[in-house]
Scaffold this motif. Structure first.
Motif, mmCIF file in Angstrom:
data_model
loop_
_atom_site.group_PDB
_atom_site.id
_atom_site.type_symbol
_atom_site.label_atom_id
_atom_site.label_comp_id
_atom_site.label_asym_id
_atom_site.label_seq_id
_atom_site.Cartn_x
_atom_site.Cartn_y
_atom_site.Cartn_z
ATOM 1 N N VAL A 56 0.870 -1.181 0.000
ATOM 2 C CA VAL A 56 0.000 0.000 0.000
ATOM 3 C C VAL A 56 0.900 1.221 0.000
ATOM 4 O O VAL A 56 1.769 1.368 0.873
ATOM 5 N N THR A 57 0.723 2.090 -0.984
ATOM 6 C CA THR A 57 1.555 3.291 -1.086
ATOM 7 C C THR A 57 0.689 4.541 -0.927
ATOM 8 O O THR A 57 -0.517 4.535 -1.211
ATOM 9 N N TYR A 58 1.345 5.588 -0.451
ATOM 10 C CA TYR A 58 0.670 6.890 -0.352
ATOM 11 C C TYR A 58 1.493 7.890 -1.153
ATOM 12 O O TYR A 58 2.614 8.246 -0.777
ATOM 13 N N SER A 59 0.915 8.312 -2.316
ATOM 14 C CA SER A 59 1.623 9.190 -3.242
ATOM 15 C C SER A 59 2.961 8.590 -3.660
ATOM 16 O O SER A 59 3.966 9.285 -3.813
ATOM 17 N N GLY A 60 2.962 7.253 -3.839
ATOM 18 C CA GLY A 60 4.167 6.558 -4.277
ATOM 19 C C GLY A 60 5.084 6.123 -3.163
ATOM 20 O O GLY A 60 6.053 5.381 -3.424
ATOM 21 N N VAL A 61 4.823 6.516 -1.914
ATOM 22 C CA VAL A 61 5.680 6.156 -0.791
ATOM 23 C C VAL A 61 5.077 4.941 -0.084
ATOM 24 O O VAL A 61 3.884 4.968 0.272
ATOM 25 N N PRO A 62 5.822 3.852 0.141
ATOM 26 C CA PRO A 62 5.279 2.695 0.850
ATOM 27 C C PRO A 62 4.752 3.100 2.223
ATOM 28 O O PRO A 62 5.442 3.769 3.013
ATOM 29 N N ALA A 63 3.502 2.703 2.513
ATOM 30 C CA ALA A 63 2.885 3.112 3.774
ATOM 31 C C ALA A 63 2.227 1.961 4.512
ATOM 32 O O ALA A 63 1.807 2.143 5.660
ATOM 33 N N GLY A 64 2.095 0.781 3.904
ATOM 34 C CA GLY A 64 1.451 -0.333 4.589
ATOM 35 C C GLY A 64 1.295 -1.502 3.655
ATOM 36 O O GLY A 64 1.997 -1.623 2.639
ATOM 37 N N GLN A 65 0.349 -2.396 3.999
ATOM 38 C CA GLN A 65 0.143 -3.584 3.201
ATOM 39 C C GLN A 65 -1.308 -4.021 3.289
ATOM 40 O O GLN A 65 -2.066 -3.562 4.136
ATOM 41 N N VAL A 66 -1.680 -4.930 2.368
ATOM 42 C CA VAL A 66 -3.024 -5.480 2.336
ATOM 43 C C VAL A 66 -3.121 -6.606 3.352
ATOM 44 O O VAL A 66 -2.287 -7.516 3.369
ATOM 45 N N LYS A 67 -4.177 -6.546 4.192
ATOM 46 C CA LYS A 67 -4.362 -7.556 5.231
ATOM 47 C C LYS A 67 -5.313 -8.671 4.792
ATOM 48 O O LYS A 67 -5.098 -9.839 5.130
ATOM 49 N N ALA A 68 -6.372 -8.305 4.067
ATOM 50 C CA ALA A 68 -7.347 -9.319 3.673
ATOM 51 C C ALA A 68 -8.101 -8.835 2.452
ATOM 52 O O ALA A 68 -8.259 -7.630 2.212
ATOM 53 N N ILE A 69 -8.600 -9.794 1.645
ATOM 54 C CA ILE A 69 -9.384 -9.519 0.441
ATOM 55 C C ILE A 69 -10.555 -10.481 0.413
ATOM 56 O O ILE A 69 -10.387 -11.685 0.671
ATOM 57 N N GLY A 70 -11.737 -9.979 0.093
ATOM 58 C CA GLY A 70 -12.901 -10.850 0.013
ATOM 59 C C GLY A 70 -14.097 -10.106 -0.553
ATOM 60 O O GLY A 70 -14.146 -8.871 -0.563
ATOM 61 N N LEU A 71 -15.090 -10.860 -1.041
ATOM 62 C CA LEU A 71 -16.310 -10.253 -1.541
ATOM 63 C C LEU A 71 -17.126 -9.697 -0.374
ATOM 64 O O LEU A 71 -17.155 -10.273 0.717
ATOM 65 N N TRP A 72 -17.786 -8.581 -0.632
ATOM 66 C CA TRP A 72 -18.641 -7.981 0.398
ATOM 67 C C TRP A 72 -19.953 -8.761 0.434
ATOM 68 O O TRP A 72 -20.632 -8.911 -0.586
ATOM 69 N N LYS A 73 -20.312 -9.230 1.602
ATOM 70 C CA LYS A 73 -21.508 -10.065 1.719
ATOM 71 C C LYS A 73 -22.781 -9.302 1.390
ATOM 72 O O LYS A 73 -23.719 -9.882 0.853
ATOM 73 N N ASN A 74 -22.825 -8.014 1.710
ATOM 74 C CA ASN A 74 -24.043 -7.231 1.452
ATOM 75 C C ASN A 74 -24.282 -7.021 -0.047
ATOM 76 O O ASN A 74 -25.431 -6.909 -0.483
ATOM 77 N N ASP A 75 -23.214 -6.957 -0.826
ATOM 78 C CA ASP A 75 -23.346 -6.728 -2.270
ATOM 79 C C ASP A 75 -22.144 -7.374 -2.947
ATOM 80 O O ASP A 75 -21.019 -6.842 -2.875
ATOM 81 N N PRO A 76 -22.332 -8.496 -3.637
ATOM 82 C CA PRO A 76 -21.187 -9.194 -4.251
ATOM 83 C C PRO A 76 -20.507 -8.410 -5.365
ATOM 84 O O PRO A 76 -19.432 -8.827 -5.827
ATOM 85 N N GLN A 77 -21.125 -7.301 -5.837
ATOM 86 C CA GLN A 77 -20.461 -6.501 -6.858
ATOM 87 C C GLN A 77 -19.235 -5.782 -6.308
ATOM 88 O O GLN A 77 -18.395 -5.328 -7.090
ATOM 89 N N PHE A 78 -19.129 -5.667 -4.997
ATOM 90 C CA PHE A 78 -18.017 -4.966 -4.366
ATOM 91 C C PHE A 78 -17.036 -5.974 -3.765
ATOM 92 O O PHE A 78 -17.426 -7.052 -3.283
ATOM 93 N N VAL A 79 -15.760 -5.601 -3.801
ATOM 94 C CA VAL A 79 -14.688 -6.382 -3.186
ATOM 95 C C VAL A 79 -14.147 -5.587 -1.996
ATOM 96 O O VAL A 79 -13.738 -4.427 -2.153
ATOM 97 N N ARG A 80 -14.200 -6.214 -0.813
ATOM 98 C CA ARG A 80 -13.715 -5.525 0.390
ATOM 99 C C ARG A 80 -12.240 -5.853 0.588
ATOM 100 O O ARG A 80 -11.848 -7.021 0.669
#
Length: 320
Positions: A56-80
């Motif tokens: 995860v970058t902020y304006s190109g500067v490393p600032a963190g990382q992705v913890k989890a990825i999954g479909l949103w249960k309320n609306d499968p069109q979105f990825v949380r």
């Protein structure tokens, strides 16, 4: 006896070291959690190339990382996507997230758009289900990068297909012949303009002269208007003053005449009530006198003056 005591001492030392190691590990974990903040991002697009642990970058500067990825249960069109960023990363109002894809490596989550002086993104207690549906603040997404291009690729292909069909229908043999005729007429018109270039130049020169003359005429009209205004100011105003004086004199004479009529009104009433009837009787008597005189005149004419004092003479009778 000494051997047993040595074993007990060694075991105690090992247990103490293990306890210290466990406490140190927990402290490090708490320290690491204290220096990071978690956010959720709901992408309405494919997240190809994004995985747990992606940068995860902020304006190109490393600032963190992705913890989890999954479909949103309320609306499968979105990825949380749950991310964690350093505590000093300015996640303020206006910050948006974008997936930056790559053909040679994994995708990354790019953050930018924070406004100076804006408050940080947080949870609103009055709208907790909208602002923090999973207990952490939500960063709004923004379509961009290769993912946005790939998502819009079907629409682009459909539009290209429609455009190709319309161009095919436009460029038929009949339309091509019409276009060729238009081009020929354009060439003829251009040649005619080229041949008439001297006449057009002369016309433009005459037009320029006419415009100049019109400007001079407008200037003269303005001068005439100024002169007219001066004449009105010098001649008409004195005449208006004299006219006002004449009107005032006429008004005064009218007032005087009204007064005289008022004063003569009793005499006029007496004249109309007494003098006029007497004058009528006098006229009647004069008419009777005139009639009598006319009768006398007729008698004198017929019988002479003796007819006035004697009876009329009878005619002589003669026998047969």
């Amino acid at each position: 006896m000494e051997t047993r005591s040595n074993h007990v001492l060694v075991g105690a030392v090992v247990l103490i070291l293990l306890a210290v190691l466990a406490i140190f590990t927990v402290w490090l974990a708490r320290l690491g959690n204290a220096t990071e903040r978690e956010y959720d991002i709901f992408f309405q697009q494919a997240v190809d190339g994004l995985a747990k642990g992606s940068t995860v970058t902020y304006s190109g500067v490393p600032a963190g990382q992705v913890k989890a990825i999954g479909l949103w249960k309320n609306d499968p069109q979105f990825v949380r996507v749950r991310i964690s960023v350093n505590e000093d990363t300015p996640i303020l109002q206006g910050t948006m997230a974008t997936i930056q894809g790559s053909f040679t490596g994994p995708s990354t989550v790019s953050l930018d758009g924070a406004k100076r002086g804006a408050p940080p993104i947080g949870c609103d207690e009055s709208r907790l289900t909208q602002t923090c549906p999973y207990g952490v603040p939500v960063i709004p997404p923004r379509a961009g990068g290769i993912g946005a291009i790939l998502n819009s690729a079907p629409q682009l292909l459909e539009r290209l297909s429609t455009l190709t069909e319309r161009l095919t229908g436009l460029l038929t043999d009949r339309n091509q012949a019409s276009i060729a005729g238009i081009l020929q007429n354009t060439n003829r018109l251009t040649s005619a303009f080229a041949d008439r270039a001297p006449e057009i130049a002369a016309t433009l020169a005459q037009t320029r002269i006419a415009i100049q003359q019109a400007g001079d005429a407008a200037q003269q009209v303005g001068a005439l208007a100024n002169t007219t205004n001066g004449l009105l100011a010098e001649d008409v105003r004195p005449a208006m003053q004299n006219l006002n004086k004449a009107i005032a004199s006429a008004q005064q004479a009218s007032d005087t005449l009204n007064g005289a009529i008022g004063d003569a009104r009793p005499g006029l009433q007496t004249f109309s009530k007494q003098t006029v009837p007497e004058a009528n009787r006098l006229v009647h008597d004069l008419r009777q006198t005139a009639a009598a005189l006319s009768s006398v005149a007729e008698k004198v004419d017929q019988g002479g003056a003796s007819s006035l004092i004697g009876s009329p003479k009878l005619p002589d009778y003669k026998g047969k």
